[in-house]
Write a protein that holds these residues in place. Sequence first.
Motif, PDB file in Angstrom:
ATOM      1  N   LEU B 130      28.979 -10.400   4.465  1.00  0.00           N
ATOM      2  CA  LEU B 130      29.696  -9.621   5.470  1.00  0.00           C
ATOM      3  C   LEU B 130      29.241  -8.180   5.339  1.00  0.00           C
ATOM      4  O   LEU B 130      29.364  -7.587   4.271  1.00  0.00           O
ATOM      5  CB  LEU B 130      31.187  -9.671   5.152  1.00  0.00           C
ATOM      6  N   VAL B 131      28.691  -7.643   6.412  1.00  0.00           N
ATOM      7  CA  VAL B 131      28.330  -6.226   6.359  1.00  0.00           C
ATOM      8  C   VAL B 131      28.853  -5.497   7.583  1.00  0.00           C
ATOM      9  O   VAL B 131      28.938  -6.057   8.678  1.00  0.00           O
ATOM     10  CB  VAL B 131      26.803  -5.993   6.257  1.00  0.00           C
ATOM     11  N   TRP B 132      29.234  -4.277   7.382  1.00  0.00           N
ATOM     12  CA  TRP B 132      29.690  -3.405   8.451  1.00  0.00           C
ATOM     13  C   TRP B 132      28.527  -2.452   8.724  1.00  0.00           C
ATOM     14  O   TRP B 132      28.235  -1.582   7.927  1.00  0.00           O
ATOM     15  CB  TRP B 132      30.937  -2.659   7.993  1.00  0.00           C
ATOM     16  N   ALA B 133      27.820  -2.717   9.832  1.00  0.00           N
ATOM     17  CA  ALA B 133      26.601  -1.945  10.070  1.00  0.00           C
ATOM     18  C   ALA B 133      26.298  -1.886  11.551  1.00  0.00           C
ATOM     19  O   ALA B 133      26.955  -2.517  12.368  1.00  0.00           O
ATOM     20  CB  ALA B 133      25.439  -2.585   9.322  1.00  0.00           C
ATOM     21  N   GLU B 134      25.278  -1.113  11.886  1.00  0.00           N
ATOM     22  CA  GLU B 134      24.880  -1.024  13.282  1.00  0.00           C
ATOM     23  C   GLU B 134      23.996  -2.194  13.680  1.00  0.00           C
ATOM     24  O   GLU B 134      23.930  -2.586  14.835  1.00  0.00           O
ATOM     25  CB  GLU B 134      24.153   0.300  13.528  1.00  0.00           C
ATOM     26  N   GLU B 135      23.264  -2.720  12.683  1.00  0.00           N
ATOM     27  CA  GLU B 135      22.375  -3.851  12.953  1.00  0.00           C
ATOM     28  C   GLU B 135      22.507  -4.853  11.824  1.00  0.00           C
ATOM     29  O   GLU B 135      22.836  -4.477  10.702  1.00  0.00           O
ATOM     30  CB  GLU B 135      20.924  -3.373  12.997  1.00  0.00           C
ATOM     31  N   PRO B 136      22.203  -6.134  12.102  1.00  0.00           N
ATOM     32  CA  PRO B 136      22.243  -7.106  11.003  1.00  0.00           C
ATOM     33  C   PRO B 136      21.222  -6.715   9.945  1.00  0.00           C
ATOM     34  O   PRO B 136      20.132  -6.252  10.273  1.00  0.00           O
ATOM     35  CB  PRO B 136      21.881  -8.424  11.680  1.00  0.00           C
ATOM     36  N   SER B 137      21.593  -6.847   8.682  1.00  0.00           N
ATOM     37  CA  SER B 137      20.686  -6.422   7.621  1.00  0.00           C
ATOM     38  C   SER B 137      19.571  -7.448   7.455  1.00  0.00           C
ATOM     39  O   SER B 137      19.789  -8.638   7.600  1.00  0.00           O
ATOM     40  CB  SER B 137      21.455  -6.249   6.321  1.00  0.00           C
ATOM     41  N   PRO B 138      18.355  -7.009   7.159  1.00  0.00           N
ATOM     42  CA  PRO B 138      17.256  -7.952   6.965  1.00  0.00           C
ATOM     43  C   PRO B 138      17.501  -8.792   5.719  1.00  0.00           C
ATOM     44  O   PRO B 138      18.397  -8.493   4.928  1.00  0.00           O
ATOM     45  CB  PRO B 138      16.046  -7.036   6.777  1.00  0.00           C
ATOM     46  N   ASP B 139      16.722  -9.830   5.569  1.00  0.00           N
ATOM     47  CA  ASP B 139      16.904 -10.721   4.422  1.00  0.00           C
ATOM     48  C   ASP B 139      16.922  -9.955   3.113  1.00  0.00           C
ATOM     49  O   ASP B 139      16.195  -8.992   2.930  1.00  0.00           O
ATOM     50  CB  ASP B 139      15.778 -11.759   4.379  1.00  0.00           C
ATOM     51  N   LEU B 140      17.777 -10.416   2.255  1.00  0.00           N
ATOM     52  CA  LEU B 140      17.950  -9.724   0.989  1.00  0.00           C
ATOM     53  C   LEU B 140      16.866 -10.116  -0.002  1.00  0.00           C
ATOM     54  O   LEU B 140      16.530 -11.291  -0.147  1.00  0.00           O
ATOM     55  CB  LEU B 140      19.299 -10.090   0.383  1.00  0.00           C
ATOM     56  N   ASP B 141      16.369  -9.136  -0.671  1.00  0.00           N
ATOM     57  CA  ASP B 141      15.486  -9.387  -1.800  1.00  0.00           C
ATOM     58  C   ASP B 141      16.388  -9.766  -2.964  1.00  0.00           C
ATOM     59  O   ASP B 141      17.279  -8.998  -3.339  1.00  0.00           O
ATOM     60  CB  ASP B 141      14.713  -8.089  -2.091  1.00  0.00           C
ATOM     61  N   PRO B 142      16.198 -10.944  -3.560  1.00  0.00           N
ATOM     62  CA  PRO B 142      17.134 -11.359  -4.616  1.00  0.00           C
ATOM     63  C   PRO B 142      17.158 -10.395  -5.796  1.00  0.00           C
ATOM     64  O   PRO B 142      18.136 -10.330  -6.534  1.00  0.00           O
ATOM     65  CB  PRO B 142      16.623 -12.750  -5.023  1.00  0.00           C
ATOM     66  N   GLU B 143      16.070  -9.638  -5.962  1.00  0.00           N
ATOM     67  CA  GLU B 143      16.004  -8.692  -7.081  1.00  0.00           C
ATOM     68  C   GLU B 143      16.756  -7.398  -6.758  1.00  0.00           C
ATOM     69  O   GLU B 143      17.107  -6.642  -7.649  1.00  0.00           O
ATOM     70  CB  GLU B 143      14.536  -8.339  -7.407  1.00  0.00           C
ATOM     71  N   GLU B 144      16.935  -7.181  -5.469  1.00  0.00           N
ATOM     72  CA  GLU B 144      17.525  -5.914  -5.049  1.00  0.00           C
ATOM     73  C   GLU B 144      18.944  -5.759  -5.593  1.00  0.00           C
ATOM     74  O   GLU B 144      19.740  -6.698  -5.561  1.00  0.00           O
ATOM     75  CB  GLU B 144      17.569  -5.848  -3.519  1.00  0.00           C
ATOM     76  N   GLU B 145      19.189  -4.585  -6.074  1.00  0.00           N
ATOM     77  CA  GLU B 145      20.526  -4.364  -6.605  1.00  0.00           C
ATOM     78  C   GLU B 145      21.475  -4.023  -5.447  1.00  0.00           C
ATOM     79  O   GLU B 145      21.181  -3.170  -4.624  1.00  0.00           O
ATOM     80  CB  GLU B 145      20.503  -3.218  -7.600  1.00  0.00           C
ATOM     81  N   ILE B 146      22.574  -4.693  -5.398  1.00  0.00           N
ATOM     82  CA  ILE B 146      23.506  -4.445  -4.306  1.00  0.00           C
ATOM     83  C   ILE B 146      24.641  -3.583  -4.838  1.00  0.00           C
ATOM     84  O   ILE B 146      25.210  -3.871  -5.894  1.00  0.00           O
ATOM     85  CB  ILE B 146      24.084  -5.770  -3.760  1.00  0.00           C
ATOM     86  N   GLU B 147      24.939  -2.574  -4.072  1.00  0.00           N
ATOM     87  CA  GLU B 147      26.040  -1.710  -4.506  1.00  0.00           C
ATOM     88  C   GLU B 147      27.322  -2.123  -3.783  1.00  0.00           C
ATOM     89  O   GLU B 147      27.485  -1.875  -2.601  1.00  0.00           O
ATOM     90  CB  GLU B 147      25.722  -0.255  -4.191  1.00  0.00           C
ATOM     91  N   VAL B 148      28.138  -2.810  -4.510  1.00  0.00           N
ATOM     92  CA  VAL B 148      29.396  -3.261  -3.913  1.00  0.00           C
ATOM     93  C   VAL B 148      30.513  -2.869  -4.864  1.00  0.00           C
ATOM     94  O   VAL B 148      30.339  -2.854  -6.074  1.00  0.00           O
ATOM     95  CB  VAL B 148      29.420  -4.797  -3.733  1.00  0.00           C
ATOM     96  N   MET B 149      31.665  -2.567  -4.297  1.00  0.00           N
ATOM     97  CA  MET B 149      32.789  -2.231  -5.159  1.00  0.00           C
ATOM     98  C   MET B 149      33.248  -3.476  -5.888  1.00  0.00           C
ATOM     99  O   MET B 149      33.418  -4.524  -5.281  1.00  0.00           O
ATOM    100  CB  MET B 149      33.936  -1.714  -4.310  1.00  0.00           C
ATOM    101  N   PRO B 150      33.458  -3.369  -7.193  1.00  0.00           N
ATOM    102  CA  PRO B 150      33.974  -4.531  -7.908  1.00  0.00           C
ATOM    103  C   PRO B 150      35.416  -4.816  -7.491  1.00  0.00           C
ATOM    104  O   PRO B 150      36.153  -3.898  -7.134  1.00  0.00           O
ATOM    105  CB  PRO B 150      33.883  -4.129  -9.374  1.00  0.00           C
ATOM    106  N   LEU B 151      35.784  -6.068  -7.536  1.00  0.00           N
ATOM    107  CA  LEU B 151      37.104  -6.467  -7.040  1.00  0.00           C
ATOM    108  C   LEU B 151      38.286  -5.752  -7.698  1.00  0.00           C
ATOM    109  O   LEU B 151      39.265  -5.461  -7.032  1.00  0.00           O
ATOM    110  CB  LEU B 151      37.278  -7.979  -7.110  1.00  0.00           C
ATOM    111  N   PRO B 152      38.204  -5.451  -9.022  1.00  0.00           N
ATOM    112  CA  PRO B 152      39.363  -4.761  -9.621  1.00  0.00           C
ATOM    113  C   PRO B 152      39.793  -3.522  -8.852  1.00  0.00           C
ATOM    114  O   PRO B 152      40.956  -3.157  -8.863  1.00  0.00           O
ATOM    115  CB  PRO B 152      38.872  -4.409 -11.023  1.00  0.00           C
ATOM    116  N   TRP B 153      38.853  -2.900  -8.143  1.00  0.00           N
ATOM    117  CA  TRP B 153      39.242  -1.755  -7.326  1.00  0.00           C
ATOM    118  C   TRP B 153      40.177  -2.191  -6.221  1.00  0.00           C
ATOM    119  O   TRP B 153      41.105  -1.492  -5.869  1.00  0.00           O
ATOM    120  CB  TRP B 153      38.011  -1.077  -6.704  1.00  0.00           C
TER     121      TRP B 153
END
Lengths: 256, 160
Positions: B130-153
């Motif tokens: 699920l992304v909130w963006a202007e365009e659909p994001s291109p395929d993810l590189d599995p190595e790419e680090e994703i910056e997401v808030m951890p759930l405890p927040w």
Amino acid sequence: MPKDRSEKVRVTIDGRSIDAEKGKSILEVARECGIEIPSLCYHPGLESFGACRLCVVEITKPGWEGWKKLVTSCLYPVEEELIIDTRSEEVRENRSVVLDLLLARVPESDVIRQLAAEYGIHDTSYTKREDADTCIMCTICVRVCDAIGANAIATLSRGPDKYVDVPDKDACIGCLACALSCPTNAIPFEEFVNGKRKIWGREFDLVYDEISHEPIGTPEQIDHFAEKSGLPKEYFLKSDKVRKKETAVTFARVQF
Amino acid sequence: MSKRLFVTPYRCTDCKNCEVACSFVHTRNPMKPALTRVRAYTLMGEIKSVVLCLQCEDAACQTVCPTGALTRNPDTGAIDRTDACILCKACTMACPFGNIHFDPAYEEIVKCDVCGGDPACAKYCPTRALVWAEEPSPDLDPEEEIEVMPLPWAMTMPAK
Ligand code: FES
């Protein structure tokens, strides 16, 4: 949107100067600015009727030489230079009388008792109505039913004997919107008694979802909404949960 | 161009972070995940996807609403349920995607309002299904680090 709606007029509410949209009522403008005016018969989705008089406010204008008058704010449209007081002594007194009378009409209503208590009234000074239900004749149910297009609920009789009812039982579609919108919960209904729904003295069948067996609504309600909206009737024959799962499958399929 | 919520089902792991985040933002105390506006599913053992309101251009819910209580918010693009609602529930029956519900506890119609333009579900989605963006994001590189808030927040977010 009609053109005059976007025109602005300058009004003062409780000392605050406000640019209000012309055509809106004092009540609407006040609420948009976070100024609370009590109301019972006002509903933002329905045409105002001015039945309860609880929303009275005091108005004046610079040219009125100190003259003031009380108006029902849910009906009175904002005007240029209008000075509105929602909390004056007169306003409070007037609302107290309204609540005192309502309390005599519906002594058992928790909603009215609570409102009255806020104005220092814990018991009515008038004679209590005998065998009273909790209907305050705000006519929200009548207007709700008209908005839906079923036009089943009407006010009958006159004066203090006036009451609401469904004169033609076949006109009711059993949607429960009236009961759920009633501010004093005066319209009794029963759900899922032997798989049926009861309201206004009539028993309705319920249509159940074929897969999940959840109730969707009455056949009358489904027919009515499908016909009025012009949407295909199949739209109305599944429960929201089943549809949501179907949507998940569709989403996943579209991807792969 | 304005932002919208994009769903990429093959990235969804059905972890239900989105449901938890949504419940925190939208349901009053106590938090009720059953009334979340976004749902993650594993169906038929393998299909995983999240589902939420599509904010349809020509929306069935809006068409069927007798009081015009469902209005398009010009700032967020979402269809918002306003106070003009008379609880006839026609919208919950008409939505072909099952994305608008009646909450019997609070007697109100609930639907996704994209959290007023900052949807919590997307913020807490660890796999960017699920992304909130202007365009659909291109395929993810599995190595790419994703910056997401951890759930405890999410757990410490104030409930409304
Ligand atoms: S709310 Fe204005 S008269 Fe009832």
